[in-house]
Write a protein that holds these residues in place. Structure first.
Motif, PDB file in Angstrom:
ATOM      1  N   ALA A 139      20.660  52.454   9.538  1.00 28.22           N
ATOM      2  CA  ALA A 139      20.287  52.749   8.159  1.00 28.22           C
ATOM      3  C   ALA A 139      20.245  54.257   7.917  1.00 28.22           C
ATOM      4  N   GLU A 140      20.436  54.615   6.674  1.00 27.03           N
ATOM      5  CA  GLU A 140      20.235  55.981   6.225  1.00 27.03           C
ATOM      6  C   GLU A 140      19.029  56.007   5.293  1.00 27.03           C
ATOM      7  N   SER A 141      18.493  57.177   5.068  1.00 26.59           N
ATOM      8  CA  SER A 141      17.320  57.299   4.211  1.00 26.59           C
ATOM      9  C   SER A 141      17.585  56.677   2.846  1.00 26.59           C
ATOM     10  N   GLY A 142      16.698  55.795   2.415  1.00 27.25           N
ATOM     11  CA  GLY A 142      16.844  55.135   1.129  1.00 27.25           C
ATOM     12  C   GLY A 142      17.460  53.762   1.189  1.00 27.25           C
ATOM     13  N   ASP A 143      18.108  53.419   2.317  1.00 23.04           N
ATOM     14  CA  ASP A 143      18.658  52.072   2.461  1.00 23.04           C
ATOM     15  C   ASP A 143      17.511  51.056   2.504  1.00 23.04           C
TER      16      ASP A 143
END
Length: 320
Positions: A139-143
């Motif tokens: 995941a990336e930030s905000g996912d």
């Protein structure tokens, strides 16, 4: 912003028992009525239904990824096809040796359901291992990563794999959303399953559930607000610095929805627009799907809750 859903996929059999009893009572033996009372088969599963609702609402370029065990026999190919048609990315399906299970929904005269699980000898409940998530993107930030109580069994290895995956995704900056979906009547709520779900609650940023039954079962406190307050305390633990990022969303049928957090807007009540329901089957999954879709688009939790409530109302009244 990406959305990953992890959980159950099964075949639902919808039995119109109440409608058939009513037809027999009024002496209606017409071919038209008989045809309308056939058992209906459809793609089902708590998290699968949420993913399908997200997919229907999403742009084709931003399809939700669904991770679930799937045997590609006749039933598995049908389920995979139905998910893909709804706009769900099934590349995360995990090959397995046993077929998917069935859930039988028996509808009474009012359209309310009673659920039964049916696991044939060649099928099984969905089980996850560390290998189930080996090819899942980080995941990336905000996912957003989502699951429900249906991903947890009285099975330590399965539960440990699910918890480890969500812990890793959270460490990479994902928002963790968990729907309680206890289904104690079918799966129980004790022992290993209860302990693992409590760990999942503590890890989650947002927890959704029905205040009248699910939140009360989990917390032991009756009442929508009282149960939500206890659940929020369990989510936050002893670390008061995390409180603003933790939120409970407690539904209660046609009554207002409680959004409870420790942020600036600690308590918000969202009115539910009155509708004439055709069937309440799938209302919670529709709510979750629309909520996650709205949240992934950048709206506030409160606005996403309003959007989800309106969408669920359209679903149960046959307008969506």
């Amino acid at each position: 912003m990406s959305v990953i859903c992890v959980g159950d996929l099964c075949c639902d059999l919808i039995v119109p028992y109440g409608g058939m009893r009513a037809a027999l009572a009024r002496g209606d033996f017409s071919k038209k009525t008989a045809d309308s009372m056939l058992v209906r088969m459809q793609c089902g599963g708590s998290v699968a239904n949420v993913a399908r609702n997200i997919g229907k609402l999403s742009d084709p370029k931003s399809r939700p990824l669904f991770i679930t065990p799937l045997k590609l026999d006749g039933l598995g190919l049908y389920l995979e096809g139905e998910m893909e048609k709804a706009g769900v990315d099934m590349s995360g399906a995990v090959p397995c040796d046993r077929s998917n299970m069935y859930c039988i929904a028996v509808l009474d005269e009012s359209g309310e359901r009673t659920m039964f699980c049916f696991v044939p000898p060649w099928a099984d409940y969905p089980h996850f291992t560390a290998d189930s998530f080996r090819n899942t993107p980080k995941a990336e930030s905000g996912d957003i990563v989502f699951t429900s109580g249906m991903a947890f069994l009285d099975d330590a290895a399965n539960n440990a794999a699910v918890l480890a995956f969500f812990k890793e995704q959270k460490e990479h900056g994902a928002t963790v959303i968990f729907d309680l979906n206890v289904r104690a009547e079918s799966y129980g709520y004790a022992g290993e399953r209860k302990a693992s779900m409590e760990q999942m609650i503590g890890m989650s940023d947002l927890v959704l559930g029905s205040g009248g039954d699910e939140l009360s079962q989990v917390t032991g406190h009756a009442g929508q607000k009282a149960a939500a307050e206890v659940l929020l305390d369990r989510m936050c633990g002893k670390d008061s610095s995390r409180r603003p990022q933790k939120t409970v969303i407690a539904r209660n049928g046609a009554d207002p929805i409680l959004v409870l957090s420790a942020g600036q807007h600690k308590e918000t009540w969202i009115p539910v627009k009155p509708v004439k329901p055709v069937s309440t089957l799938g209302a919670g999954d529709a709510f979750d799907g629309a909520f996650i879709h709205a949240l992934s688009g950048g709206t506030t939790v409160q606005e996403a809750t309003r959007t989800a409530s309106d969408y669920a109302g359209r679903v149960i009244s046959g307008q969506a």
